[in-house]
Every structure is written in structure tokens, then in C-alpha cells.
Enzyme design. Structure first.
Site, PDB file in Angstrom:
ATOM      1  N   CYS A   7      34.051  41.508  42.798  1.00 15.25           N
ATOM      2  CA  CYS A   7      33.589  40.820  41.761  1.00 15.25           C
ATOM      3  C   CYS A   7      32.804  41.814  40.919  1.00 15.25           C
ATOM      4  CB  CYS A   7      32.782  39.766  42.282  1.00 15.25           C
ATOM      5  SG  CYS A   7      32.575  38.406  40.819  1.00 15.25           S
ATOM      6  N   CYS A  79      37.095  37.561  39.944  1.00 15.21           N
ATOM      7  CA  CYS A  79      36.605  37.160  38.531  1.00 15.21           C
ATOM      8  C   CYS A  79      37.020  38.009  37.547  1.00 15.21           C
ATOM      9  CB  CYS A  79      35.014  37.412  38.530  1.00 15.21           C
ATOM     10  SG  CYS A  79      34.308  38.871  39.004  1.00 15.21           S
ATOM     11  N   CYS A  86      39.400  46.665  37.873  1.00 16.99           N
ATOM     12  CA  CYS A  86      39.549  47.045  39.227  1.00 16.99           C
ATOM     13  C   CYS A  86      39.726  48.613  39.186  1.00 16.99           C
ATOM     14  CB  CYS A  86      40.626  46.333  39.667  1.00 16.99           C
ATOM     15  SG  CYS A  86      40.627  46.289  41.494  1.00 16.99           S
TER      16      CYS A  86
END
Length: 141
Positions: A7, A79, A86
Site C-alpha cells: 500500500c 490501494c 509499484c
């Protein structure tokens, strides 16, 4: 089985998902981290998880850089921020998934409303991650 849940801040949603996934099967190696780790766990997340029978008070908010060189069976973002930014993992990642949830820490309103948002998101996380756990178990067997 090595599972990493990502997240943005690693203070709320990823921590709840981490707690639930670990509670489903103690043999799973579950970790959570944040792209911009806050360094602390949201106290309301700890409280609502405790009410669900899962203790995450001992968890720590960690930066994803601690896990970049590891091998993962699953890397799961929870999220939008983490999904969009990422990091590239240098280790082996067998499965990348995104299961998005609203951020209850951004809820605005009365204390009762904010608390209800934490409960709602907690319950959504539990349901989605339990379904994922069942899917993983069916693939193993």
C-alpha cells in the site's frame, strides 16, 4: 508460500490484509510494506482488527525497499497509489494482483461515520482476502 501486501503508507489497509491473511493460515509467510511507509500503524485499524479477533498491534510499518530482493509467490497491492507506483522487484514474483480498497483514514465526518468506514473496509478486506486464500489453497492442492 511468500506473500507481500503493498500500500502507499503501510499503516492501514495493507496491515489489515496482512493480519487477516496470516490469521487464515499460520504457515503462510505474510509481509506488508509501503511505497511511502508512514512508520506507524493507524490506531483505528488496530482497534477494528482487534474487534475482529486479529491482533496487529505488534506490526510495524515498513518500506518496500526492505523486500525488493526477495522471492514472492504473490505481491498484492491494495490501494491505487501502490498499484500505480509499484516498484520493480528484482526477485522472482510469480503472481501480481491488485485488490483495491477505499482508504478509511481519509474518511471525513463524525467519529461514528469514520469508525463505520474502518469497519466497512475491514470487512471488505477480510472477504476479498479470504476468497484469495481459498483460491491459493485450491491451486496448491
Amino acid at each position: 508460500m511468500n506473500i507481500l501486501i503493498l500500500c502507499t503508507g503501510n499503516s492501514c489497509r495493507s496491515q489489515m490484509a496482512h493480519g487477516f491473511m496470516q490469521s487464515f493460515d499460520k504457515k503462510l509467510n505474510v509481509y506488508s510494506a509501503g511505497i511511502k511507509a508512514s512508520g506507524k500503524i493507524n490506531p483505528m485499524a488496530v482497534e477494528v482488527m482487534h474487534k475482529a479477533g486479529v491482533d496487529i498491534s505488534h506490526h510495524q510499518s515498513r518500506n518496500v525497499s526492505e523486500y525488493l530482493h526477495s522471492n514472492w509467490d504473490y505481491v498484492i497491492t491494495v490501494c491505487g497509489g501502490a498499484n500505480e507506483s509499484c516498484p520493480s522487484f528484482l526477485g522472482n514474483v510469480a503472481n501480481r494482483l491488485h485488490i483495491g480498497f477505499d482508504d478509511p483514514s481519509e474518511a471525513i465526518g463524525s467519529d461514528e461515520f469514520i469508525y463505520s468506514e474502518f469497519i466497512r473496509v475491514r470487512d471488505e478486506i477480510k472477504e476479498q482476502f479470504y476468497q484469495l486464500y481459498l483460491q491459493i489453497q485450491s491451486e496448491i492442492l
